[in-house]
Write a protein that holds these residues in place. Structure first.
Motif, PDB file in Angstrom:
ATOM      1  N   SER A 153     -12.630  -5.859  11.062  1.00 38.45           N
ATOM      2  CA  SER A 153     -13.000  -5.137   9.846  1.00 38.45           C
ATOM      3  C   SER A 153     -12.087  -5.613   8.724  1.00 38.45           C
ATOM      4  O   SER A 153     -10.894  -5.834   8.937  1.00 38.45           O
ATOM      5  CB  SER A 153     -12.831  -3.637  10.062  1.00 38.45           C
ATOM      6  N   GLY A 154     -12.651  -5.759   7.548  1.00 37.62           N
ATOM      7  CA  GLY A 154     -11.845  -6.154   6.394  1.00 37.62           C
ATOM      8  C   GLY A 154     -11.415  -7.607   6.470  1.00 37.62           C
ATOM      9  O   GLY A 154     -11.907  -8.383   7.293  1.00 37.62           O
ATOM     10  N   LEU A 155     -10.488  -7.975   5.615  1.00 43.00           N
ATOM     11  CA  LEU A 155     -10.002  -9.350   5.549  1.00 43.00           C
ATOM     12  C   LEU A 155      -8.542  -9.432   5.960  1.00 43.00           C
ATOM     13  O   LEU A 155      -7.756  -8.537   5.662  1.00 43.00           O
ATOM     14  CB  LEU A 155     -10.119  -9.899   4.124  1.00 43.00           C
ATOM     15  N   ALA A 156      -8.208 -10.518   6.614  1.00 41.02           N
ATOM     16  CA  ALA A 156      -6.815 -10.841   6.904  1.00 41.02           C
ATOM     17  C   ALA A 156      -6.341 -11.830   5.844  1.00 41.02           C
ATOM     18  O   ALA A 156      -7.156 -12.418   5.122  1.00 41.02           O
ATOM     19  CB  ALA A 156      -6.701 -11.454   8.301  1.00 41.02           C
ATOM     20  N   ALA A 157      -5.061 -12.025   5.765  1.00 36.39           N
ATOM     21  CA  ALA A 157      -4.504 -12.952   4.780  1.00 36.39           C
ATOM     22  C   ALA A 157      -4.892 -14.386   5.130  1.00 36.39           C
ATOM     23  O   ALA A 157      -4.894 -14.786   6.296  1.00 36.39           O
ATOM     24  CB  ALA A 157      -2.987 -12.815   4.734  1.00 36.39           C
ATOM     25  N   ARG A 158      -5.217 -15.162   4.117  1.00 34.63           N
ATOM     26  CA  ARG A 158      -5.580 -16.562   4.318  1.00 34.63           C
ATOM     27  C   ARG A 158      -4.426 -17.330   4.958  1.00 34.63           C
ATOM     28  O   ARG A 158      -4.643 -18.236   5.762  1.00 34.63           O
ATOM     29  CB  ARG A 158      -5.967 -17.182   2.975  1.00 34.63           C
ATOM     30  N   GLN A 159      -3.195 -16.970   4.619  1.00 33.57           N
ATOM     31  CA  GLN A 159      -2.034 -17.658   5.190  1.00 33.57           C
ATOM     32  C   GLN A 159      -1.995 -17.491   6.709  1.00 33.57           C
ATOM     33  O   GLN A 159      -1.577 -18.402   7.424  1.00 33.57           O
ATOM     34  CB  GLN A 159      -0.733 -17.146   4.558  1.00 33.57           C
ATOM     35  N   GLU A 160      -2.454 -16.358   7.224  1.00 31.13           N
ATOM     36  CA  GLU A 160      -2.516 -16.162   8.671  1.00 31.13           C
ATOM     37  C   GLU A 160      -3.476 -17.159   9.306  1.00 31.13           C
ATOM     38  O   GLU A 160      -3.240 -17.644  10.410  1.00 31.13           O
ATOM     39  CB  GLU A 160      -2.957 -14.743   9.011  1.00 31.13           C
TER      40      GLU A 160
END
Length: 172
Positions: free
Chosen positions: A87-94
């Protein structure tokens, strides 16, 4: 002697309770989004949190199927449980940190190859490396919409429907 054994036992107990020097290995597994092979779960945080990387194919070159990278993964929950979900977005850096790992890229390659085989069985599989930073991200270029692609005005559509029904009622 007894004191030495007690001291040794306390030291052993403290050593067992101390935090491990190496972080635990990441858990990786295929996690279906809509169809088989279209997602990969990467549990990279405690308590089963991580990334749900969505997998897509690019068949814009005739006879070739390759990965289309979507570097904005969903947040994975319950990755260590029986029913993981996102659900939702994780950080692009991850995403960049995850794809820097060989084991993650290996699973991505395996799942993407299977996804290409399902979607374009006659095309040749071609691996392309995932982006490792923002400078390598290529935005997806979609064709612009033309007048023929747009939906009709709902009010006009209702008028046409009522007119057709009126014509049908008159015929009865």
């Amino acid at each position: 002697m007894r004191r030495l054994r007690l001291l040794w036992g306390v030291g052993l107990l403290l050593g067992a309770c101390a935090a491990p020097k190496e972080p635990p290995s990441w858990r990786l597994f295929p996690l279906q989004r809509y169809s088989p092979h279209d997602g990969v779960a990467v549990v990279n945080q405690p308590d089963g949190y991580g990334l749900h990387i969505y997998l897509e194919t690019d068949t814009s070159f005739p006879g070739v199927c390759r990965p289309r990278w979507l570097p904005d993964p969903a947040r994975l929950f319950n990755g260590n449980g029986s029913t993981p979900f996102s659900s939702g977005l994780a950080a692009r850096q991850e995403f960049f940190d995850a794809v820097a790992r060989r084991d993650v890229r290996s699973l991505l390659k395996k799942e993407l190859k299977a996804l290409c085989q399902d979607r374009a069985p006659n095309d040749r599989w071609q691996w392309t490396e995932p982006p490792r930073n923002d400078n390598q991200v290529v935005p997806l270029q979609l064709p612009s919409l033309e007048e023929k692609d747009l939906l009709t005005n709902p009010v006009d559509e209702l008028k046409r429907a009522l007119q057709l029904l009126g014509d049908q009622r008159a015929a009865e």
